[in-house]
Design an enzyme around this catalytic site. Structure first.
Site, short mmCIF file in Angstrom:
data_model
loop_
_atom_site.label_atom_id
_atom_site.label_comp_id
_atom_site.label_asym_id
_atom_site.label_seq_id
_atom_site.Cartn_x
_atom_site.Cartn_y
_atom_site.Cartn_z
N LYS A 108 4.47 8.74 8.91
CA LYS A 108 4.27 8.11 10.22
C LYS A 108 5.29 8.58 11.28
CE LYS A 108 1.27 4.63 8.42
NZ LYS A 108 1.29 3.99 7.12
N TYR A 161 0.86 -1.18 0.00
CA TYR A 161 0.00 0.00 0.00
C TYR A 161 0.89 1.23 0.00
CZ TYR A 161 -3.35 3.53 1.66
OH TYR A 161 -4.14 4.65 1.80
N ASP A 201 9.32 2.85 -0.44
CA ASP A 201 8.29 3.49 0.37
C ASP A 201 8.53 3.06 1.82
OD1 ASP A 201 6.13 4.48 1.67
OD2 ASP A 201 4.62 3.53 0.38
C1 LIG Z 1 0.57 4.52 5.81
C2 LIG Z 1 1.29 4.32 4.54
C3 LIG Z 1 1.15 5.20 3.46
C4 LIG Z 1 0.16 6.33 3.45
O1 LIG Z 1 0.43 7.28 4.41
P1 LIG Z 1 -0.74 8.28 4.88
O2 LIG Z 1 -0.07 9.20 5.83
O3 LIG Z 1 -1.78 7.40 5.51
O4 LIG Z 1 -1.25 8.96 3.66
C5 LIG Z 1 1.96 5.01 2.35
N1 LIG Z 1 2.84 4.00 2.29
C6 LIG Z 1 2.98 3.12 3.31
C7 LIG Z 1 4.00 2.04 3.20
C8 LIG Z 1 2.20 3.24 4.45
O5 LIG Z 1 2.33 2.34 5.43
#
Ligand SMILES: *Cc1c(COP(=O)(O)O)cnc(C)c1O
Length: 429
Positions: free
Chosen positions: A266, A143, A238
């Protein structure tokens, strides 16, 4: 008697779609009413009915120090008194850029944004602008936020165009996204052989935390790095979830692989909305105002949010922080595995740094297809028994869990004890 959470949920559903501002919070996967919270401190949460929980979600990762860490709260309060936003540069942005560069050296230049979604969306745009190519490759089960180009599932066969996985995404947008199987090195080689020179970028979670927890094969990651280099495709790690959590330098430090671009979120905001993307200077200099790739944000680099991030990152640099976090997480996982075995429940679990995965299946999965084979009904039953016992796990069999530095030995022991009873209750009779 209905609880306050139930009352709030009833009302919320009138005004907020599904009663929540992010779908997983609605408990649709596990059933029942989501818990509404009012307070957190260290490893603990209190809901609106006054019930106490040990928290293993930690706001999906950011609260790596536990809730309401006094140093972070104090720093935020102090800087907030000087105005909440300027929409102009501050020294704080430079401070965090220097720190990011020190902790994650592949991020030669960095731009701050306000969420992980923004970070990945912008990273892809700059990769496309830099290469002059359109094709984007991602992996099934990863994701990367909710922007159009990323809400795509695999087409009917390998090398076919992607299809939108959400209504509202035009097929034409999804058509540029190719989705491959995680940890499938052969598929990767086949794709690059067929159309490697058309690929703008590959985006990957170097440890996946969005299909439960899936760990990469070293050979897979190394092959990916080599193929991107050979074909001039931009490799995007990511690390929104893994950054500062699996290692101080992220998964790229853990596995010693240098991506071209990294996205963060995060932990970097310590609980306030901060994201970042950065990497090779030649790529990042394609961004406006220097280059032709447009990207902007009214609240980007917000002083209060950046301060929460800086205060958090400062505390992560204490000696052995990540070694201790990893050891504590492993203690939890090992305890759960033996509790399940004792009860005769088919179960496995693993951890990387402060992230963990729990699976009601024989062995830890290595792909989306394997993750899907877990016994979801058994997880849901287990989840609710644990919730009743005051253990707040992710409300889905397909999400990773998080331990913070505030989780004590007593917290872990209490959790394993509760799990012993829960496993016994879900064991086949
Ligand atoms: C949480 C997450 C996102 C999205 O971040 P948001 O702050 O919720 O938009 C993108 N990539 C990864 C790997 C994530 O865990």
């Amino acid at each position: 008697m209905t609880s306050k959470s139930q009352q709030l949920f009833e009302k919320s559903q009138q005004l907020i779609p599904g009663g929540v501002n992010s779908p997983v919070r609605a408990f649709r996967s596990v059933g029942g009413t989501p818990v509404f919270f009012k307070k957190g401190l260290g490893s603990r949460l209190w809901d609106v009915d006054g019930k106490e929980y040990i928290d293993y979600i930690n706001s999906w990762g950011p609260m790596i120090l536990g809730h309401a860490h006094p140093d972070v709260i104090k720093a935020v309060q102090e800087v907030a008194a000087n105005s909440l936003s300027f929409g102009a540069p501050t020294g704080l942005e430079l401070e965090i850029a220097e720190l990011i560069n020190k902790l994650v050296p592949s991020m030669e230049q960095v731009r701050l944004v306000s969420s992980g979604t923004e970070a990945t969306m912008s990273a892809i745009r700059v990769a496309r602008g830099f290469t002059g190519r359109n094709k984007l490759v991602k992996f099934e089960g990863c994701y990367h936020g909710h922007s159009d180009a990323l809400l795509v599932k695999a087409g009917s066969g390998l090398l076919t165009f992607g299809e939108p996985s959400s209504a509202g995404v035009p097929a034409e947008v999804a058509a540029h996204t190719l989705t491959l199987e995680y940890n499938n090195t052969q598929q990767l080689k086949d794709l690059f052989e067929a159309s490697g020179d058309e690929i703008a970028c590959v985006i990957i979670e170097p440890v996946v935390g969005n299909m439960n927890l899936v760990v990469p094969h070293m050979e897979f990651l190394q092959t990916l790095r080599d193929l991107c280099t050979r074909h001039g495709a931009v490799l995007i790690f990511d690390e929104v979830m893994t950054g500062f959590r699996v290692h101080l330098g992220g998964a790229q430090a853990l596995y010693n692989i240098r991506p071209d671009i990294t996205t963060l979120g995060k932990v970097i905001g310590g609980g306030l909305p901060v994201g970042a993307f950065g990497g090779r200077k030649d790529i990042m200099q394609c961004l406006a105002p220097l280059g032709a790739v447009y990207q902007a944000g009214t609240l980007s680099g917000n002083p209060v949010a950046v301060t929460a991030g800086l205060a958090t990152l400062k505390l992560l640099q204490t000696p052995d922080f990540h070694a201790k976090l990893a050891a504590q997480t492993k203690k939890l996982v090992d305890g759960l595995v033996s509790a399940a075995r004792e009860a005769g429940v088919v179960f496995s679990a693993q951890s990387v740094g402060g992230m963990f995965g729990l699976y009601f299946s024989e062995k830890c999965p290595t792909s989306f297809a394997e993750v899907m084979q877990a016994n979801k009904e058994q997880f849901n039953q287990f989840f609710h028994l644990m919730l009743d016992a005051g253990i707040y796990l992710a409300p889905s069999a397909f999400e990773a869990g998080f331990v913070s530095a505030a989780h004590t030995d007593a917290d872990i022991a209490f959790t394993i004890n509760a799990a012993k009873a829960a496993f016994k209750a879900v064991a086949p009779k």
